[in-house]
Motif scaffolding. Structure first.
Motif, short mmCIF file in Angstrom:
data_model
loop_
_atom_site.label_atom_id
_atom_site.label_comp_id
_atom_site.label_asym_id
_atom_site.label_seq_id
_atom_site.Cartn_x
_atom_site.Cartn_y
_atom_site.Cartn_z
N THR A 148 4.24 -15.50 -5.40
CA THR A 148 3.23 -15.82 -4.40
C THR A 148 3.64 -17.05 -3.61
O THR A 148 4.22 -17.99 -4.16
N ASN A 176 3.67 -22.40 8.18
CA ASN A 176 3.55 -20.95 8.04
C ASN A 176 4.56 -20.22 8.92
O ASN A 176 5.16 -19.22 8.50
N LYS A 185 6.63 -10.52 7.36
CA LYS A 185 5.38 -9.94 6.85
C LYS A 185 4.88 -10.65 5.59
O LYS A 185 4.07 -10.09 4.84
N ARG A 187 2.82 -12.90 3.04
CA ARG A 187 1.41 -13.26 2.91
C ARG A 187 1.34 -14.69 2.37
O ARG A 187 1.85 -14.98 1.28
N LYS A 189 -1.40 -17.04 1.30
CA LYS A 189 -2.84 -17.07 1.03
C LYS A 189 -3.32 -18.41 0.47
O LYS A 189 -4.52 -18.60 0.31
#
Length: 283
Positions: A148, A176, A185, A187, A189
């Motif tokens: 992650t 980011n 692409k 993620r 979060k």
């Protein structure tokens, strides 16, 4: 008409009246008298019977449900918040989340990724924007291995939480974008403030960028090299701290940037933690 005939007729009338009175006197009291044919009585409306109460109506009302208190009221097994400005300290499940800050580092991050792969463990990497821009291949490898991603600001500013909202937003978006240039692409979060220096403004900006702010429950201070502490002593202290204080749901803070002793400590910690806990990447 002759007097004789009148007398006969009068006698007949008297007899007839007498017979009628006797018949009326002999009739049963209360006997209904027929109504004249010219005015027939209408039949009374039938009385409807009351329906019998249904079975459900006869049941006693169910007692009111007791209000749900505690973890079930929020639908979470463990509370999320607890850090500064409402940042998260727990995973929200029984799983422990290992988080590694400040990378990627070309010397230590590949070693850590190799260990995690061998132990079949997923973790969370809080990336500094300028490092992600400098080492995009490592960002790609982190994503490829199923870990992650977390935004850790552009240059690890410890005072970013005091900056104006516009400046904070620019910093976080710049970070980011550096990650997304490596993995379009990807993620992202989560967000972590350097030093855990969260402020309500910082958490609010991160939230507007669809990032949840994460703090930690356990900090072994692997970044803190005390004066006179040997590498072996440092590793032992980090290992002992995590083994003693880790418990289900914890978010554990560690560092993969310029911390070779941390990498060495996790050679011992990963097998130990795997046997006792579920190790997860933040979802």
């Amino acid at each position: 008409m002759s007097r004789a005939r009148k007398a006969v007729l009068l006698g007949v009338v008297v007899i007839a009246v007498g017979l009628t009175g006797r018949a009326a006197a002999q009739s049963t009291p209360g006997e209904p008298v027929a109504a004249p044919v010219s005015a027939p009585a209408s039949a009374p409306a039938p009385v409807k019977a009351k329906p019998a109460p249904s079975k459900s109506a006869t049941k006693a009302p169910a007692p009111p449900k007791k209000p749900v208190k505690g973890p079930q009221a929020t639908g979470r097994s463990i509370s999320y918040a607890g850090g500064p400005a409402g940042s998260r300290t727990m995973t929200g499940s029984k799983g422990i989340a290992l988080t590694f800050d400040d990378g990627p580092d070309p010397a230590t991050t590949p070693q850590l990724l190799r260990m995690l792969r061998q132990q079949h463990v997923k973790a969370t990497f809080c990336l500094v924007g300028k490092n992600a821009a400098k080492f995009p291949d490592l960002v790609r490898q982190i994503v490829k291995d199923g870990h992650t991603l977390c935004n850790h600001t552009w240059d690890h500013s410890l005072k970013i939480g005091k900056d104006p909202e516009g400046k904070i937003r620019s910093d976080l978006m710049r970070t980011n974008n550096a990650i997304l240039r490596a993995v379009p692409k990807a993620r992202i979060k989560y967000f972590r403030a350097p030093g855990g220096n969260f402020t309500p403004r910082l958490v609010s900006v991160a939230n507007k960028l669809h990032m949840s702010s994460i703090y930690w429950k356990l900090d072994p201070r692997d970044w803190d090299h005390k004066k006179g502490e040997s590498s072996a002593a440092h590793r032992s202290r980090v290992i002992a701290t995590i083994e003693k204080h880790a418990h289900p749901g914890s978010i554990i803070l560690s560092h993969d940037y310029a911390q070779p002793d941390t990498i060495a400590a996790y050679r011992t910690l990963l097998p130990y933690l795997r046997k006792r806990y579920q190790l997860i990447a933040l979802p």
